[in-house]
Write an enzyme that holds these catalytic residues in place. Sequence first.
Site, short mmCIF file in Angstrom:
data_model
loop_
_atom_site.label_atom_id
_atom_site.label_comp_id
_atom_site.label_asym_id
_atom_site.label_seq_id
_atom_site.Cartn_x
_atom_site.Cartn_y
_atom_site.Cartn_z
N GLY A 248 0.94 -1.33 -0.42
CA GLY A 248 0.20 -0.16 -0.19
C GLY A 248 0.60 1.40 0.22
CG ASN A 249 -0.40 4.67 -1.63
OD1 ASN A 249 -1.35 4.92 -1.51
ND2 ASN A 249 -0.47 3.84 -3.24
#
Length: 453
Positions: A248-249
Amino acid sequence: MNIVLGVGGGIAAYKSALLLRLFTEAGHQVTVIPTEASVKFVGVATWEALSGRPATNSVFDAVESVNHVRIGHEADLIVVAPATADVLAKAAAGLANDLLTTTLLMARGPVLFAPAMHTEMWRHAATAANVATLRSRGVHVLEPATGRLTGPDSGPGRLPEPAEIFAAAMALVEGGRPSAADDAGSPAPVPSPGTDRSAGTAPSHAAAGAPAAGAAPADGSSRLLAGKRVVITAGGTREPLDPVRFLGNKSSGKQGVALAESALAAGAEVMLIHGHMDVAPPPDAKLHSVDTALELRAATLSAAAGADVVIMAAAVADFRPATISAGKIKKRDDVADPVIKLVRNPDILAEVVAHRAAQNLSQLIVGFAAETGDEEHDARSYAEAKLARKGCDLLVVNEVGPGETGQERVFGRDGNQVEILARDGAGPVQAAGSKRQVADAVVRVIAERLGTT
Ligand code: C5P
């Protein structure tokens, strides 16, 4: 176009008759392959009458024309609706024991599944792993709609509306077509719609609470975007590694949500396509939730077809794991630690630009760029190169990473500071303040471009 419509055995099969009508009325030839279970819901006569073609799931009908090979090869697009848990499992496992499954294995073009099943089946780890496997192979699986199911219960699991499946299918074919960007390494130049701003290089300032001279505030009274259809992507994508882990980020979705609020306040009809977010979406926006970049791509290309403005504020993963483990990746002392191989995700922004050119749409496209500078170039130079490469009309640039205090400047924070660069060289416009104030500044620049100020 030759379309194969696979119909799974669920009550929603009746809705596929409407989908079939949408395809045929748009001038496509459709071969319907109903599973054995599905004909208990909708009979073969319905499919044959509506498509004007034989409808069978047997590999032993018309053997002389080698249907189990030919149909898949000739299909420009395969759509399976409703895609039951059973059909998804068979496709993920690569079974080939009827005409639909053999056709799926022979497919040369895009494949779209529109799932429909009970919430528990959709959320079951087996189905989740099958969907993840299919997506990892580039197959498109729509999110089911949320609402009333067959019985008195409701939740995610409804077949998306036929018009939505139709739009997603068409976007897939258009989006999958090689674009100028694919051929030449950069998107084809597209004239910017809307009124031209006078080309100048001096920055204008739209700092928080102090709109640029002559610009109206983007509040409810100004209705700068009244009647405009605005598609906004927001939040971060999550690329699954196994049933419990993802890449993810740090995106919180705050800037995208602020843009949606600002556009709504300016009178626009807003579709918010969002990945993971830490904040709630505005209740008045039409929402489409996605996990991965490939899902974001399908939803965005479909929605962009009817949009006046597309704002791409989502933090899209540039890479996804090449394979998704069906079971949780285990830590084992007797085996070397795993190495994750990544493959590149499509650049959705560049695809939206290519789609606009292919369809000759009058549409304003806004990208976002989180940039860092280095010893060679500052963040602005990298952003200018990105704007030219992606071919969007406006690029909203913020410098990310630790600021002077050593704290992260943008991700997850409530404030922002941006420069809005234009491909035609106008501006740039600078804006700073809360994410909503920055969003208002972006909406003002968009309205100027559309000539609605
Ligand atoms: O290349 P970069 O990720 O910096 O570009 C940022 C812009 O491109 C954003 O508008 C983002 O939403 C979009 N993007 C995209 N598809 C990707 C990566 C980024 O549409 N695969």
